[in-house]
Design an enzyme around this catalytic site. Sequence first.
Site, PDB file in Angstrom:
ATOM      1  N   ASP A 121      -9.030   8.425  -2.407  1.00 48.10           N
ATOM      2  CA  ASP A 121      -9.790   9.683  -2.328  1.00 48.10           C
ATOM      3  C   ASP A 121      -9.137  10.834  -3.099  1.00 48.10           C
ATOM      4  O   ASP A 121      -9.569  11.983  -2.955  1.00 48.10           O
ATOM      5  CB  ASP A 121      -9.944  10.094  -0.856  1.00 48.10           C
ATOM      6  CG  ASP A 121     -10.998   9.265  -0.136  1.00 48.10           C
ATOM      7  OD1 ASP A 121     -12.184   9.458  -0.437  1.00 48.10           O
ATOM      8  OD2 ASP A 121     -10.636   8.419   0.703  1.00 48.10           O
ATOM      9  N   GLU A 143      -9.737  19.347  -3.686  1.00 51.15           N
ATOM     10  CA  GLU A 143      -9.980  20.562  -2.892  1.00 51.15           C
ATOM     11  C   GLU A 143      -9.376  20.463  -1.492  1.00 51.15           C
ATOM     12  O   GLU A 143      -8.943  21.469  -0.920  1.00 51.15           O
ATOM     13  CB  GLU A 143     -11.486  20.784  -2.754  1.00 51.15           C
ATOM     14  CG  GLU A 143     -11.840  21.859  -1.743  1.00 51.15           C
ATOM     15  CD  GLU A 143     -13.330  22.032  -1.541  1.00 51.15           C
ATOM     16  OE1 GLU A 143     -14.018  21.059  -1.219  1.00 51.15           O
ATOM     17  OE2 GLU A 143     -13.790  23.159  -1.711  1.00 51.15           O
ATOM     18  N   ASP A 144      -9.357  19.255  -0.951  1.00 54.06           N
ATOM     19  CA  ASP A 144      -8.925  19.107   0.440  1.00 54.06           C
ATOM     20  C   ASP A 144      -7.425  19.312   0.626  1.00 54.06           C
ATOM     21  O   ASP A 144      -6.955  19.451   1.755  1.00 54.06           O
ATOM     22  CB  ASP A 144      -9.348  17.723   0.976  1.00 54.06           C
ATOM     23  CG  ASP A 144     -10.854  17.628   1.104  1.00 54.06           C
ATOM     24  OD1 ASP A 144     -11.469  18.642   1.499  1.00 54.06           O
ATOM     25  OD2 ASP A 144     -11.413  16.570   0.786  1.00 54.06           O
ATOM     26  N   ARG A 195      -4.948  10.200   3.914  1.00 53.18           N
ATOM     27  CA  ARG A 195      -5.023  11.110   2.756  1.00 53.18           C
ATOM     28  C   ARG A 195      -3.817  12.056   2.678  1.00 53.18           C
ATOM     29  O   ARG A 195      -3.714  12.845   1.743  1.00 53.18           O
ATOM     30  CB  ARG A 195      -6.338  11.913   2.807  1.00 53.18           C
ATOM     31  CG  ARG A 195      -7.590  11.051   2.653  1.00 53.18           C
ATOM     32  CD  ARG A 195      -8.816  11.882   2.313  1.00 53.18           C
ATOM     33  NE  ARG A 195      -8.598  12.639   1.081  1.00 53.18           N
ATOM     34  CZ  ARG A 195      -9.357  13.649   0.683  1.00 53.18           C
ATOM     35  NH1 ARG A 195     -10.405  14.008   1.394  1.00 53.18           N
ATOM     36  NH2 ARG A 195      -9.095  14.291  -0.441  1.00 53.18           N
ATOM     37  N   ARG A 228     -12.212  16.901  10.625  1.00 53.54           N
ATOM     38  CA  ARG A 228     -10.961  16.901   9.874  1.00 53.54           C
ATOM     39  C   ARG A 228     -10.053  18.107  10.153  1.00 53.54           C
ATOM     40  O   ARG A 228      -8.865  18.055   9.844  1.00 53.54           O
ATOM     41  CB  ARG A 228     -11.270  16.856   8.367  1.00 53.54           C
ATOM     42  CG  ARG A 228     -12.033  15.611   7.935  1.00 53.54           C
ATOM     43  CD  ARG A 228     -11.147  14.383   7.958  1.00 53.54           C
ATOM     44  NE  ARG A 228     -11.897  13.165   7.662  1.00 53.54           N
ATOM     45  CZ  ARG A 228     -12.187  12.730   6.442  1.00 53.54           C
ATOM     46  NH1 ARG A 228     -11.784  13.420   5.394  1.00 53.54           N
ATOM     47  NH2 ARG A 228     -12.869  11.621   6.276  1.00 53.54           N
ATOM     48  N   HIS A 240     -17.516  18.256   6.364  1.00 56.13           N
ATOM     49  CA  HIS A 240     -16.817  19.534   6.211  1.00 56.13           C
ATOM     50  C   HIS A 240     -17.796  20.705   6.255  1.00 56.13           C
ATOM     51  O   HIS A 240     -18.995  20.517   6.008  1.00 56.13           O
ATOM     52  CB  HIS A 240     -16.137  19.593   4.834  1.00 56.13           C
ATOM     53  CG  HIS A 240     -14.973  18.678   4.648  1.00 56.13           C
ATOM     54  ND1 HIS A 240     -14.844  17.861   3.551  1.00 56.13           N
ATOM     55  CD2 HIS A 240     -13.862  18.478   5.398  1.00 56.13           C
ATOM     56  CE1 HIS A 240     -13.705  17.181   3.631  1.00 56.13           C
ATOM     57  NE2 HIS A 240     -13.092  17.531   4.743  1.00 56.13           N
ATOM     58  N   CYS A 251     -15.482  19.845  -4.147  1.00 55.66           N
ATOM     59  CA  CYS A 251     -14.331  19.037  -3.722  1.00 55.66           C
ATOM     60  C   CYS A 251     -13.471  18.531  -4.855  1.00 55.66           C
ATOM     61  O   CYS A 251     -12.322  18.137  -4.638  1.00 55.66           O
ATOM     62  CB  CYS A 251     -14.816  17.873  -2.871  1.00 55.66           C
ATOM     63  SG  CYS A 251     -15.888  16.780  -3.779  1.00 55.66           S
TER      64      CYS A 251
HETATM   65  C1  CIR Z   1     -13.151  11.763   2.664  1.00 54.83           C
HETATM   66  O1  CIR Z   1     -13.788  11.193   3.568  1.00 54.83           O
HETATM   67  O2  CIR Z   1     -12.141  12.411   2.902  1.00 54.83           O
HETATM   68  C2  CIR Z   1     -13.646  11.650   1.245  1.00 54.83           C
HETATM   69  N1  CIR Z   1     -14.283  10.382   1.069  1.00 54.83           N
HETATM   70  C3  CIR Z   1     -14.599  12.766   0.897  1.00 54.83           C
HETATM   71  C4  CIR Z   1     -13.925  14.110   0.858  1.00 54.83           C
HETATM   72  C5  CIR Z   1     -14.833  15.170   0.319  1.00 54.83           C
HETATM   73  N2  CIR Z   1     -14.152  16.415   0.283  1.00 54.83           N
HETATM   74  C6  CIR Z   1     -14.743  17.581   0.122  1.00 54.83           C
HETATM   75  O3  CIR Z   1     -15.953  17.630   0.010  1.00 54.83           O
HETATM   76  N3  CIR Z   1     -13.999  18.663   0.126  1.00 54.83           N
END
Ligand code: CIR
Length: 254
Positions: A59, A64-65, A84, A129, A159, A247
């Site tokens: 991922d 962004e996360d 992650r 999350r 999110h 993201c």
């Molecule tokens: C997840 O489940 O963490 C990733 N497959 C998707 C994360 C998407 N992040 C975002 O939109 N900020």
Amino acid sequence: MPTALLRQVASTFDRAIVSEAGRRPDVDLAREQHDRYAQALTGAGYDIDVIADDDAHPDCVFIEDTAIIIGSTAIITRPGASERRGEVGPVADVLETRFPLAPIEAPGTLDGGDVMVLDRTVFVGRSKRTNDSGIAQLAEVVGSEGLTVTAVPVQEVLHLKSAVLPVADAAVVVTPGTVDESLLSDLRILHESQHERHRFSALKLGSGDVLVTANAPETARMIADLGIAVIPIDVSEIQAADGGLTCMSILIEN
Ligand code: CIR
């Protein structure tokens, strides 16, 4: 010059976390779509800084996360999905050359996809999350930067920014039924077209133009009707892994 920090799509992206069993994303097509996203940002005047992918973290393209720039500080997150957490190191290494870092510590969890900064308010999703400790730690940093935090419980989606997307300085597009809209006071709210539920995503650029997902044309038209220039982009494979347009980048607007 403004900078967009991106991360390459891993060759293991077809093993990204997905909320519903179903189609897996296609890695080659995701890479093409990611290239076009980078080109759109270049065309909008951003200098692109790309961090190499990491096959151990399928991922990792969802950069962004991992970090949030608030004022003069880079908050380094502690992602809610434990698999992650190893994504944050390389991003912190790049950001620490430009910003003091404020890491979120256990037991806090915070994903950048839950953080939406509009003017002096930082809206943060309480989600699958992001937990209360993560929100409290964020609020401390945000307070020291002179901004305030509004927590917004999120349902049905991953999110906050899966369902609440800024499209102008004080306007958002909301997927109905995912948040208590009274918490978004003072913002103009548009609703995602019901025919396009969960398909719309947007990235507001420093210029005021907005990248929008190509598979949500009705919602895009609502934004264009406000006089905003919209740039459609197909990110089907990113959406297949529960991502959207915010993201894949961290925008540094100075
Ligand atoms: C997840 O489940 O963490 C990733 N497959 C998707 C994360 C998407 N992040 C975002 O939109 N900020």
